[in-house]
Design an enzyme around this catalytic site. Structure first.
Site, PDB file in Angstrom:
ATOM      1  N   THR A   1       0.848  -1.186   0.000  1.00  0.00           N
ATOM      2  CA  THR A   1       0.000   0.000   0.000  1.00  0.00           C
ATOM      3  C   THR A   1       0.889   1.242   0.000  1.00  0.00           C
ATOM      4  OG1 THR A   1      -1.906   1.052   1.065  1.00  0.00           O
ATOM      5  CG2 THR A   1      -0.313   0.036   2.540  1.00  0.00           C
ATOM      6  N   ASN A   2       0.330   2.394   0.319  1.00  0.00           N
ATOM      7  CA  ASN A   2       1.142   3.619   0.353  1.00  0.00           C
ATOM      8  C   ASN A   2       0.640   4.511   1.489  1.00  0.00           C
ATOM      9  OD1 ASN A   2      -0.930   5.542  -0.714  1.00  0.00           O
ATOM     10  ND2 ASN A   2      -0.870   4.068  -2.406  1.00  0.00           N
TER      11      ASN A   2
END
Ligand code: PMT
Length: 401
Positions: A208-209
């Site tokens: 993810t980020n």
């Protein structure tokens, strides 16, 4: 950012156990810069003293219809000055009196002289709320244009649980902010993406980020405040989605789910603003069981995700399409490059490596990469994400046909 700076708001308070929560509504309105005048009914004054309301609002309360102040009638003057009236909480009795046009309380007299937006936040026992007499009164007030916030389902004063609980304070304040916002996006349908996507590797791990969703949510909220109907397709958010009238959240997880939700919703929108940080790559396969450490470092094969912005740019020529560009260098050139390549009317570039800008902070410094035919591109100063959203939506206004 104070959204109600210098605006007059009257808060009518009815006699209810929930009357004490009107204190927080008054505080919330004042925090937004509003000039608040509280008009508690006689029954409300049995629950909360006018002294407390006066201390919180900084102004004398409107207590009866019989007050005269130096030859002026306060409840009539306030009716002409107020931008919005909110009745919170509204009891079954006060709803009935408002519907019938009674004037035996200051707030009721004021409402008969008032012609602006009326927000009603009821609170009562479920049986009272559901009673046909109450529902008829609600229908009458709705037909006259009153906006109802709640009541919601939750624990009630009787100890039971059901519909009848006063809406959250923030939601009442948000309805007032919406009522007093310009409506330059009335009738527009908008799709916004926000937050990160999550690409699963196995049942416990994912890629993810750092996107919190704040920027996209603020843009969506600003559009809803200004009258648009907004769907926000969002990954897991680190901020709550506000209950702004006209705003609807569509939660998704992966880039693929986001693409499907956007393509399903984009057909009948006027504007799409893609602020989500979408994974560019996703694992080719998701391991059905937790990948064991004892098997050694896994080799994860990644495959590209669908470029949602690019695909929309190819297919939706009548749409005003706005993209974001998260960059760590050469922001201006890359934002322009994305605008041209992805078929956008506008790209918002942000330097996500600069302090106070980009991912998971409350501020942003953005570059408006405009079509050169529509004017010079420009950097905005560092702003709160709420202020940046106002500037972006103002810019969007100039792009509408
Ligand atoms: O969420 P916050 O913490 O508030 O942070 C805000 C933000 C930094 C995430 C936001 O301001 C931002 O820049 N969003 C875009 C992030 C991004 O993915 O940028 P990009 O340059 O990789 O992508 C360019 C554009 O293509 C974006 O509009 C993106 O939504 C879109 N895209 C990207 C990949 C993909 N598969 N599909 C897409 O639609």
């Amino acid at each position: 950012m104070q959204r109600l700076q210098g605006m007059h708001v009257v808060v009518g308070v009815a006699g209810s156990i929930a009357a004490y929560r009107a204190c927080d509504v008054v505080r919330g309105l004042r925090a937004q810069g509003a000039l608040v005048r509280v008009a508690p009914t006689k029954n409300a004054q049995a629950f909360v003293t006018p002294l407390l309301f006066e201390a919180l609002s900084g102004r004398p309360c409107l207590l009866t219809s019989l007050d005269v102040d130096q030859g002026r009638i306060p409840h009539v003057e306030e009716a002409y000055q107020a931008g919005v009236v909110v009745v919170c909480p509204a009891s079954a009795d006060v709803l009935a009196k408002m519907a019938a046009g009674f004037a035996d309380e200051a707030i009721l007299s004021l409402l008969l002289s008032f012609r602006g937006p009326l927000i009603i936040a009821p609170a009562m026992e479920t049986q009272m709320w559901e009673h046909p007499a109450t529902q008829t009164n609600v229908a009458t007030l709705r037909a006259r244009g009153a906006v109802f916030i709640g009541p919601v389902v939750g624990p009630l004063a009787s100890g039971r649980t059901g519909q009848g609980r006063l809406a959250e304070v923030d939601d009442v304040v948000e309805a007032v902010v919406a009522a007093l916002s310009p409506k330059d996006f009335n009738g527009k349908r908008v799709l916004v993406t926000a937050g990160p996507t999550v690409e699963d590797l196995d049942p416990v791990r994912s890629l993810t980020n750092r996107s919190s969703g704040k920027m996209g949510v603020m843009v969506a909220r600003e559009l809803a405040l200004r009258g648009a109907l907004v769907d926000v397709v969002h990954g897991p958010l680190k901020v709550p989605l506000p209950n702004t009238p006209g705003l609807r959240g569509i939660p998704v997880r992966s880039a693929q789910e986001m693409a499907e939700a956007v393509f399903a919703g984009a057909a009948d929108v006027d504007i799409a603003i893609l602020a989500a940080a979408v994974a560019d790559f996703t694992p080719r396969t998701v391991a059905p069981q937790k990948i064991k450490k004892s098997s050694g470092p896994p080799v994860v094969e990644l495959v590209p995700t669908t470029d949602i912005l690019f695909t929309l740019g190819q297919s939706q020529r009548s749409l005003v399409l706005v993209g974001f560009a998260a960059e760590t260098e050469d922001v201006e050139r890359r934002a322009h490059d994305k605008r041209e390549r992805k078929g956008c009317a506008l790209v918002i570039g942000n330097d996500v490596s600069a302090a106070g800008s980009g991912f998971d902070v409350d501020t942003n410094r953005v570059f408006l990469a405009r079509d050169p035919l529509r004017g010079a591109s420009m950097w905005l100063p560092q702003l709160s994400k709420e202020e940046a959203a106002v500037a972006i939506v103002d810019e969007l206004r100039t792009l509408l046909p």
